[in-house]
Design a protein around this motif. Structure first.
Motif, PDB file in Angstrom:
ATOM      1  N   LEU A  63       0.826  -1.205   0.000  1.00 23.38           N
ATOM      2  CA  LEU A  63       0.000   0.000   0.000  1.00 23.38           C
ATOM      3  C   LEU A  63       0.863   1.258   0.000  1.00 23.38           C
ATOM      4  CD1 LEU A  63      -2.824   1.264   0.110  1.00 23.38           C
ATOM      5  CD2 LEU A  63      -2.730   1.073   2.618  1.00 23.38           C
ATOM      6  N   PHE A  64       1.967   1.242   0.722  1.00 27.30           N
ATOM      7  CA  PHE A  64       2.857   2.405   0.744  1.00 27.30           C
ATOM      8  C   PHE A  64       3.387   2.707  -0.659  1.00 27.30           C
ATOM      9  CE2 PHE A  64       7.169   4.151   0.857  1.00 27.30           C
ATOM     10  CZ  PHE A  64       6.931   5.347   1.533  1.00 27.30           C
ATOM     11  N   ILE A  65       3.850   1.661  -1.360  1.00 23.05           N
ATOM     12  CA  ILE A  65       4.363   1.836  -2.721  1.00 23.05           C
ATOM     13  C   ILE A  65       3.253   2.363  -3.629  1.00 23.05           C
ATOM     14  CG2 ILE A  65       5.358   0.677  -4.727  1.00 23.05           C
ATOM     15  CD1 ILE A  65       7.303   0.781  -2.410  1.00 23.05           C
ATOM     16  N   VAL A  66       2.065   1.782  -3.512  1.00 21.18           N
ATOM     17  CA  VAL A  66       0.934   2.178  -4.351  1.00 21.18           C
ATOM     18  C   VAL A  66       0.558   3.637  -4.113  1.00 21.18           C
ATOM     19  CG1 VAL A  66      -1.531   1.782  -4.788  1.00 21.18           C
ATOM     20  CG2 VAL A  66       0.040  -0.157  -4.599  1.00 21.18           C
ATOM     21  N   LYS A  67       0.553   4.053  -2.857  1.00 25.59           N
ATOM     22  CA  LYS A  67       0.227   5.449  -2.538  1.00 25.59           C
ATOM     23  C   LYS A  67       1.179   6.409  -3.226  1.00 25.59           C
ATOM     24  CE  LYS A  67      -1.930   5.047   2.061  1.00 25.59           C
ATOM     25  NZ  LYS A  67      -1.725   5.318   3.512  1.00 25.59           N
ATOM     26  N   ARG A  68       2.462   6.078  -3.215  1.00 28.06           N
ATOM     27  CA  ARG A  68       3.446   6.955  -3.841  1.00 28.06           C
ATOM     28  C   ARG A  68       3.255   6.995  -5.360  1.00 28.06           C
ATOM     29  NH1 ARG A  68       4.053  10.605  -1.938  1.00 28.06           N
ATOM     30  NH2 ARG A  68       5.866  11.088  -3.244  1.00 28.06           N
ATOM     31  N   ILE A  69       2.973   5.833  -5.966  1.00 29.15           N
ATOM     32  CA  ILE A  69       2.730   5.797  -7.410  1.00 29.15           C
ATOM     33  C   ILE A  69       1.495   6.615  -7.761  1.00 29.15           C
ATOM     34  CG2 ILE A  69       2.074   4.311  -9.347  1.00 29.15           C
ATOM     35  CD1 ILE A  69       3.779   2.092  -8.060  1.00 29.15           C
ATOM     36  N   ALA A  70       0.419   6.403  -7.012  1.00 32.76           N
ATOM     37  CA  ALA A  70      -0.840   7.117  -7.287  1.00 32.76           C
ATOM     38  C   ALA A  70      -0.684   8.617  -7.104  1.00 32.76           C
ATOM     39  CB  ALA A  70      -1.947   6.582  -6.382  1.00 32.76           C
ATOM     40  N   ALA A  71       0.142   9.019  -6.153  1.00 27.54           N
ATOM     41  CA  ALA A  71       0.332  10.447  -5.881  1.00 27.54           C
ATOM     42  C   ALA A  71       1.172  11.134  -6.950  1.00 27.54           C
ATOM     43  CB  ALA A  71       0.992  10.633  -4.513  1.00 27.54           C
ATOM     44  N   CYS A  72       1.999  10.356  -7.640  1.00 25.83           N
ATOM     45  CA  CYS A  72       2.964  10.959  -8.570  1.00 25.83           C
ATOM     46  C   CYS A  72       2.671  10.697 -10.043  1.00 25.83           C
ATOM     47  CB  CYS A  72       4.364  10.437  -8.259  1.00 25.83           C
ATOM     48  SG  CYS A  72       4.951  10.853  -6.599  1.00 25.83           S
ATOM     49  N   CYS A  73       1.688   9.883 -10.323  1.00 28.45           N
ATOM     50  CA  CYS A  73       1.387   9.516 -11.709  1.00 28.45           C
ATOM     51  C   CYS A  73      -0.112   9.632 -11.961  1.00 28.45           C
ATOM     52  CB  CYS A  73       1.863   8.093 -11.991  1.00 28.45           C
ATOM     53  SG  CYS A  73       1.575   7.520 -13.670  1.00 28.45           S
ATOM     54  N   LYS A  74      -0.489  10.225 -13.063  1.00 29.68           N
ATOM     55  CA  LYS A  74      -1.897  10.460 -13.364  1.00 29.68           C
ATOM     56  C   LYS A  74      -2.561   9.321 -14.132  1.00 29.68           C
ATOM     57  CE  LYS A  74      -1.339  15.496 -13.469  1.00 29.68           C
ATOM     58  NZ  LYS A  74      -1.430  16.729 -14.301  1.00 29.68           N
ATOM     59  N   LEU A  75      -1.793   8.351 -14.577  1.00 32.04           N
ATOM     60  CA  LEU A  75      -2.369   7.246 -15.345  1.00 32.04           C
ATOM     61  C   LEU A  75      -3.275   6.375 -14.469  1.00 32.04           C
ATOM     62  CD1 LEU A  75       0.711   6.004 -17.416  1.00 32.04           C
ATOM     63  CD2 LEU A  75      -1.214   7.377 -18.225  1.00 32.04           C
ATOM     64  N   PRO A  76      -4.332   5.794 -15.048  1.00 31.53           N
ATOM     65  CA  PRO A  76      -5.150   4.845 -14.294  1.00 31.53           C
ATOM     66  C   PRO A  76      -4.293   3.681 -13.814  1.00 31.53           C
ATOM     67  CG  PRO A  76      -5.698   4.774 -16.637  1.00 31.53           C
ATOM     68  CD  PRO A  76      -4.833   5.971 -16.431  1.00 31.53           C
ATOM     69  N   LEU A  77      -4.489   3.323 -12.564  1.00 29.67           N
ATOM     70  CA  LEU A  77      -3.608   2.357 -11.898  1.00 29.67           C
ATOM     71  C   LEU A  77      -4.381   1.129 -11.429  1.00 29.67           C
ATOM     72  CD1 LEU A  77      -0.965   1.477 -10.444  1.00 29.67           C
ATOM     73  CD2 LEU A  77      -1.637   2.997  -8.557  1.00 29.67           C
ATOM     74  N   SER A  78      -3.906  -0.039 -11.851  1.00 29.87           N
ATOM     75  CA  SER A  78      -4.409  -1.315 -11.354  1.00 29.87           C
ATOM     76  C   SER A  78      -3.340  -1.930 -10.471  1.00 29.87           C
ATOM     77  CB  SER A  78      -4.737  -2.250 -12.524  1.00 29.87           C
ATOM     78  OG  SER A  78      -5.218  -3.492 -12.062  1.00 29.87           O
ATOM     79  N   VAL A  79      -3.755  -2.610  -9.414  1.00 31.01           N
ATOM     80  CA  VAL A  79      -2.789  -3.150  -8.443  1.00 31.01           C
ATOM     81  C   VAL A  79      -2.951  -4.662  -8.313  1.00 31.01           C
ATOM     82  CG1 VAL A  79      -2.113  -3.163  -6.007  1.00 31.01           C
ATOM     83  CG2 VAL A  79      -2.602  -0.996  -7.157  1.00 31.01           C
ATOM     84  N   ASP A  80      -1.833  -5.354  -8.377  1.00 31.33           N
ATOM     85  CA  ASP A  80      -1.786  -6.798  -8.193  1.00 31.33           C
ATOM     86  C   ASP A  80      -1.799  -7.104  -6.698  1.00 31.33           C
ATOM     87  OD1 ASP A  80      -1.167  -9.491  -8.098  1.00 31.33           O
ATOM     88  OD2 ASP A  80       0.533  -9.359  -9.465  1.00 31.33           O
ATOM     89  N   ILE A  81      -2.875  -7.751  -6.246  1.00 36.82           N
ATOM     90  CA  ILE A  81      -2.959  -8.084  -4.818  1.00 36.82           C
ATOM     91  C   ILE A  81      -2.747  -9.585  -4.578  1.00 36.82           C
ATOM     92  CG2 ILE A  81      -4.403  -6.097  -4.274  1.00 36.82           C
ATOM     93  CD1 ILE A  81      -6.787  -8.087  -4.033  1.00 36.82           C
ATOM     94  N   GLU A  82      -2.064 -10.241  -5.526  1.00 39.03           N
ATOM     95  CA  GLU A  82      -1.758 -11.667  -5.416  1.00 39.03           C
ATOM     96  C   GLU A  82      -3.045 -12.461  -5.149  1.00 39.03           C
ATOM     97  OE1 GLU A  82       2.108 -12.689  -3.981  1.00 39.03           O
ATOM     98  OE2 GLU A  82       2.539 -10.608  -3.479  1.00 39.03           O
TER      99      GLU A  82
END
Length: 261
Positions: A63-82
């Motif tokens: 979640l920490f990594i995802v938060k940083r990506i979402a905060a810095c990139c405007k592209l739609p983001l999908s996340v692999d939750i295994e």
């Protein structure tokens, strides 16, 4: 971009080419290169953090990594939750809600688990996973959480006997359970891909493999999404190794400024 717009990207004639990322730098590069969407690679993030693949890292670290990506990139983001980071669907639904709160528009969830004792991956019973998935989607619906749920089936990845028929069976089960997309990594045979595409109304996602048909052929076969997995991360690590090796051989930093041979 909202989830509805991201969903529409899976209904275009030309497949969505999803750039898989593992940190802000890779996400920003994808944005700069003109990709229309990104997705995290759990294997790449795990390796970056020093873990083996298979839910060895904690969800909070992801979640920490995802938060940083979402905060810095405007592209739609999908996340692999295994496989969901829990056997409790309410816990997994809670994790998905947390991702949605930071702007994530889609998730990948897989129907296999890694035994942390021996590192072996095995397929979860299809009916049991469908029940797990239905409990998750019902919980999300109750809380009005809208995310694109891309369900990964590891029938071909694990090379199980009768993989094609089992994939068709699971496509039906997962569709009923609320999946929005079907991800079949390691499928490469054109006829098999076409069979899977034609057996379901779910948009089908395939993954980078050495023998995967070219993008134009995948378009003709009806594939709607193409992923990179962790392969770009691995290739970059190999390039890094080669460049460091060149520095040591040259006893100079000149190789830093030269192409990797």
């Amino acid at each position: 971009m909202n989830t509805t717009a991201f969903t529409s990207q899976h209904q275009q004639i030309t497949p969505l080419l999803l750039c898989n990322v593992w940190d802000v730098a890779s996400a920003k590069t994808a944005e700069k290169m003109g990709f229309s969407a990104i997705g995290t690679s759990s294997a790449a993030i795990a390796r970056m953090l020093g873990y083996a693949d298979g839910e060895h890292m904690q969800f909070a670290e992801l979640l920490f990594i995802v938060k940083r990506i979402a905060a810095c990139c405007k592209l739609p983001l999908s996340v692999d939750i295994e496989a969901g980071f829990s056997d409790d669907p309410q816990v997994t639904a809670g994790y998905i809600k947390a991702l949605a709160e930071v702007g994530v528009v889609g998730i990948n969830i897989e129907d296999s688990k890694v035994n942390k004792a021996d590192g072996q991956r095995s397929l979860i019973n299809g009916d049991n996973f469908a029940k797990f998935l239905l409990a998750i989607t019902s919980e999300l619906l109750k809380d009005n959480i809208d995310v694109f749920i891309n369900v990964r089936t590891d029938t071909f990845l694990l090379g199980i006997e009768g993989a094609l028929k089992e994939t068709q069976k699971r496509a039906d089960l997962y569709q009923v359970a609320g999946a929005n997309g079907l991800f079949v990594p390691c499928i490469v045979d054109k006829q098999a891909i076409e069979t899977v595409v034609n057996c379901t109304i779910l948009p089908v996602n395939v993954m980078c493999m050495p023998d995967l048909p070219g993008f134009n052929n995948l378009k003709l076969l009806g594939v709607k999404r193409i992923s990179m997995g962790n392969f770009m991360f691995d290739v970059l690590q190999d390039d890094f190794t080669a460049r460091l090796n060149n520095i040591m051989k040259a006893n100079s930093f000149k190789p830093v400024f030269e192409p990797v041979l």
